[in-house]
Design an enzyme around this catalytic site. Structure first.
Site, mmCIF file in Angstrom:
data_model
loop_
_atom_site.group_PDB
_atom_site.id
_atom_site.type_symbol
_atom_site.label_atom_id
_atom_site.label_comp_id
_atom_site.label_asym_id
_atom_site.label_seq_id
_atom_site.Cartn_x
_atom_site.Cartn_y
_atom_site.Cartn_z
ATOM 1 N N ASP A 275 14.898 -39.968 54.735
ATOM 2 C CA ASP A 275 14.470 -38.877 55.612
ATOM 3 C C ASP A 275 15.111 -37.539 55.267
ATOM 4 O O ASP A 275 14.986 -36.580 56.018
ATOM 5 C CB ASP A 275 14.749 -39.224 57.078
ATOM 6 C CG ASP A 275 16.218 -39.511 57.356
ATOM 7 O OD1 ASP A 275 17.062 -39.214 56.479
ATOM 8 O OD2 ASP A 275 16.537 -40.044 58.437
ATOM 9 N N HIS B 95 19.469 -39.488 55.170
ATOM 10 C CA HIS B 95 19.847 -40.891 55.032
ATOM 11 C C HIS B 95 19.071 -41.530 53.900
ATOM 12 O O HIS B 95 18.074 -40.973 53.427
ATOM 13 C CB HIS B 95 19.596 -41.629 56.350
ATOM 14 C CG HIS B 95 20.201 -40.946 57.529
ATOM 15 N ND1 HIS B 95 19.473 -40.102 58.348
ATOM 16 C CD2 HIS B 95 21.458 -40.953 58.005
ATOM 17 C CE1 HIS B 95 20.263 -39.627 59.299
ATOM 18 N NE2 HIS B 95 21.475 -40.123 59.109
ATOM 19 N N SER C 9 26.304 -42.398 60.915
ATOM 20 C CA SER C 9 24.954 -42.968 60.893
ATOM 21 C C SER C 9 24.652 -43.793 59.654
ATOM 22 O O SER C 9 23.680 -44.541 59.636
ATOM 23 C CB SER C 9 23.906 -41.864 61.026
ATOM 24 O OG SER C 9 24.003 -40.939 59.967
#
Length: 377
Positions: A340, A343, A46
């Site tokens: 968050d 990340h 991600s």
């Protein structure tokens, strides 16, 4: 990398879960000049995913990333990137004067300048390993092997079915970080870090060798980031597990030793494939440099998340993450390192990418790759 909203019984295995630049350097083309590279292929989790988890096949805990405020800083809406805006791979594309890479699963044929195969939640080790060891959080079945399957399918769709493709002279392969999820899944189990490191490096090496055997000539391989400084790690680890910069010592040590083995393997590949230029992007030390003096880079919050919900000092809870109804978002994301909790913010990605492209955090330097490309191109 990537994360879900887990049950309480799952959080012990989530300390390092789911790890799954403005134009930073004038390495591409000003108007009228030839691009350094005509296309880029990207892989990873991600930290590199530009949308492959949207409507993903199989189980997924990533629906929240389709919601506001993801993407709010740059795109003004969610693009299923795990940040408030652009990622390192986006700043790389800008620096090379290329469009942002479309995700493989949603490219809609717009693949002239490359494709992004990275998908959040990916592991380096095949997903079945975790299923067989009862360690899967049932988040996503994708691994780096999945991405290589997608890549081969893509080549077949381009009528490139020979054992070695001959059209990679103008292609940059960007191999984003992958492996943090492997350690996260096995935390608290009887599977040792040494076992995960060996299996993960073997899997990553196999994928890299596949690319090299197909004719890849220019590769950038990112190491694991400073995962012990992510808010999730800080939130879950005991207070006495800290290093000299205030991050989780055990988790950072895990990533550090993984990176040492990865770098040794890349050196073997340099000898085995002298025609290729293989760069190691030192995510760990680039991140660490910022953490040693955050204010120098414009950051006021090193650990507190910009988007989340929870008690001080982190504003983070695994049960009310960014993108869920109870979460709030800060007014100045550029002052935060953590977006968050798992990340990073666009501001942090911009600095990291600048360190890769303009600084001394790739070995050899990125400009060496460009110089080599010019001499043989």
């Amino acid at each position: 990398m990537g994360y879900c909203v887990p049950s309480m019984s799952s959080t012990i295995r989530l300390i390092t879960i789911c790890i799954v630049v403005s134009s930073v350097v004038s390495v591409g083309c000003a108007e009228g000049r030839t691009r350094a590279f005509k296309r880029v292929f990207a892989f990873g989790d991600s930290f590199t995913d530009t949308g492959n988890t949207k409507n993903a096949e199989g189980p997924s805990g990533f629906g929240h990333v389709s919601n506001s405020p993801y993407g709010t800083t740059f795109f003004n809406h969610s693009t299923n990137r795990y940040s408030d805006g652009r990622l390192v791979i986006d700043f790389v594309a800008e620096a090379l004067s290329l469009p942002y890479l479309p995700p493989y699963r949603h490219s809609k044929g717009n693949d002239t300048f490359g494709v992004n195969f990275a998908v959040a939640g990916s592991t380096a080790i095949n997903h079945l390993f975790f299923v067989r060891n009862n360690l899967s959080l049932d988040i996503t079945p994708q691994s780096i092997q999945t991405q290589m399957i997608w890549f081969n399918r893509y080549l077949e769709s381009q009528q490139c079915q020979e054992s070695k493709c001959k059209d990679f002279d103008d292609t940059l392969f960007w191999f984003g970080e992958i492996g943090v999820n492997d350690y996260a899944y096995t935390l608290g189990s009887t599977v040792s870090d040494d076992t995960i490191r060996k299996l993960a490096i073997t899997s990553v090496s196999g994928s890299l060798q596949t690319l090299l055997e197909k004719g890849a000539k220019y590769l950038v391989v990112q190491g694991l980031p400073l995962t012990g400084c992510l808010t999730l790690s800080m939130y879950l680890a005991p207070p006495d597990d800290r290093d000299e910069i205030g991050c989780v010592k055990s988790v950072n040590n895990q990533s550090y030793h993984h990176n040492l083995v990865l770098q040794a393997k890349l050196q073997e590949f340099r000898k085995q494939y002298p025609q290729a230029v293989i760069l190691y992007a030192d995510y760990f030390n680039a991140y660490r440099t910022v953490m040693k003096n955050p204010s120098k880079y414009g950051f006021k919050e090193a650990f507190k998340v910009c988007c989340g919900s929870g008690e001080p000092p982190y504003n983070f809870s695994v049960f009310a993450t960014c993108g869920t109804p109870n979460a709030t978002v800060c007014t100045s994301p550029s002052q935060y390192i953590n977006w968050d909790g798992v990340h990073l913010t666009e501001a942090m990605y911009k600095i990291i990418s600048s360190m890769f492209l303009q600084g001394n955090f790739t070995q050899p330097p990125f400009n060496f790759l460009l110089g080599k490309k010019e001499r043989v191109g």
